[in-house]
Design an enzyme around this catalytic site. Structure first.
Site, PDB file in Angstrom:
ATOM      1  N   LYS A 242     -72.751  53.614 -12.084  1.00  0.00           N
ATOM      2  CA  LYS A 242     -71.349  53.981 -12.310  1.00  0.00           C
ATOM      3  C   LYS A 242     -70.958  55.038 -11.277  1.00  0.00           C
ATOM      4  CE  LYS A 242     -67.402  54.926 -14.417  1.00  0.00           C
ATOM      5  NZ  LYS A 242     -66.271  53.967 -14.294  1.00  0.00           N
TER       6      LYS A 242
ATOM      7  N   CYS B 232     -60.671  54.574  -6.638  1.00  0.00           N
ATOM      8  CA  CYS B 232     -60.475  54.584  -8.098  1.00  0.00           C
ATOM      9  C   CYS B 232     -58.975  54.664  -8.420  1.00  0.00           C
ATOM     10  CB  CYS B 232     -61.194  55.760  -8.751  1.00  0.00           C
ATOM     11  SG  CYS B 232     -60.819  55.836 -10.518  1.00  0.00           S
TER      12      CYS B 232
HETATM   13  C1  DHB Z   1     -62.940  53.828 -12.521  1.00  0.00           C
HETATM   14  C2  DHB Z   1     -62.308  52.681 -12.114  1.00  0.00           C
HETATM   15  C3  DHB Z   1     -62.476  52.250 -10.822  1.00  0.00           C
HETATM   16  O1  DHB Z   1     -61.881  51.116 -10.372  1.00  0.00           O
HETATM   17  C4  DHB Z   1     -63.268  52.963  -9.953  1.00  0.00           C
HETATM   18  O2  DHB Z   1     -63.432  52.549  -8.707  1.00  0.00           O
HETATM   19  C5  DHB Z   1     -63.912  54.125 -10.368  1.00  0.00           C
HETATM   20  C6  DHB Z   1     -63.740  54.548 -11.659  1.00  0.00           C
HETATM   21  C7  DHB Z   1     -62.741  54.300 -13.879  1.00  0.00           C
HETATM   22  O3  DHB Z   1     -61.629  54.177 -14.384  1.00  0.00           O
HETATM   23  O4  DHB Z   1     -63.695  54.863 -14.466  1.00  0.00           O
END
Ligand code: DHB
Length: 312
Positions: free
Chosen positions: A46, A131
């Site tokens: 993540k 993001c």
């Molecule tokens: C999140 C969503 C994304 O598309 C990303 O690249 C990083 C984080 C999120 O909302 O956690």
């Protein structure tokens, strides 16, 4: 015919090109271990920040008629958790570990990159420039000057090969502008195309309501909604980038979309929405389907068709 799905790139060998998209099945050690134990050829964490984050209020992911919408808001355990995971990870397992980094500021990114550099681990960084779910914060990848500045500062502290996760672009001029920025960084070895299509709105007609709580319902789209956009970005960046790999992400749910991404030029491919919906068994299924398509077409390895999309 024996079908060889292996991929060698960036000095790593993967048994197959398929792994999780960052954000899905990768927040906790248990989830990462489940991807490592599956048929996936690699795994990615993540996106992490300097400190742990709870993320946006729930519900923040919803299944939608043609895919998914999410506004998670970067819930993650903080970079030290993923650094610790990289320290105990079995790098000899044959499944490369990628670490996604998405600092709230440039300084945060530099601090995290220095920590990964100093740990001298054989993991590969994917710096997230895209993001879409942080209220009030624009996606860096849509600002070419800001992207160039971030990358110039990154390469001052991080001397290893690395990659970036890009947002989708929708205009040939923008493909060319971003490719020109990226081409000026030789240690940038790969780009992942695409992040979710940001700030869509899914509506539930029965409830006359949005389907996720953050940002008045706006969120990043994934799944079928985004496949043609993902393919266009994979194709255009593979044509425009010098000596860099493109990882395809967006709308892969069977061997067919996996084949399309590779035909468009992808070296490796990531699964997001389908993995969220189906779980890690999707990897073996998609790989079997991809191998069956290759067999039917008489291809024995990915290089037989990678990037060979015909135009008219
Ligand atoms: C999140 C969503 C994304 O598309 C990303 O690249 C990083 C984080 C999120 O909302 O956690």
């Amino acid at each position: 015919m024996a079908i060889d799905l292996s991929v060698s790139w960036l000095g790593v060998n993967m048994e197959n090109p398929l792994y999780n998209a960052s954000g899905v099945m990768c927040r906790s050690r248990e989830e990462l271990d489940a991807v490592a134990a599956s048929a996936a050829g690699a795994l990615i964490t993540k996106s992490c920040t300097l400190s742990a984050r709870e993320g946006n209020p729930e519900p923040r992911y919803a299944t939608a008629p043609f895919g998914s919408i999410n506004s998670m808001g970067l819930p993650n355990a903080g970079y030290e958790y993923y650094l610790d995971y990289a320290k105990i990870y079995d790098h000899a397992s044959g499944k490369p570990l990628f670490v996604s980094i998405s600092g709230m500021t440039l300084e945060e990114n530099l601090t995290m990159l220095k920590a990964f550099r100093d740990a001298e681990l054989p993991c590969l960084v994917e710096l997230n420039l895209s993001c879409p779910n942080l209220p009030g914060k624009a996606q860096i990848g849509y600002d070419f000057a800001a992207s160039s500045h971030v990358l110039s500062e990154v390469v001052k502290v991080y001397d290893k090969p690395f990659g970036v996760k890009l947002p989708p672009y929708f205009d040939p001029v923008h493909f060319a502008e971003m490719a020109s920025v990226l081409n000026s960084f030789p240690s940038l070895k790969y780009v992942t195309c695409i992040n979710s299509v940001g700030n869509g709105l899914v509506i539930d007609i029965d409830q006359e309501s949005v389907v996720i709580k953050p940002k008045a319902g706006l969120g990043g789209l994934g799944g079928d909604y985004v496949l043609p956009t993902a393919l266009a970005n994979v194709r255009e960046f593979s044509r425009l980038l010098d000596d860099k790999h493109v990882i395809g992400c967006g709308g892969i749910k069977s061997g067919r979309e996996a084949f399309m991404h590779i035909l468009a030029g992808a070296t490796a491919i990531q699964v997001g929405t389908c993995l969220y919906e189906e779980g890690v068994d999707c990897f073996a299924r998609i790989l079997n389907e991809l191998a069956a398509i290759m067999e039917a077409k008489g291809y024995s390895k990915l290089a037989d068709f990678r990037g060979k999309l015909r135009t008219m």
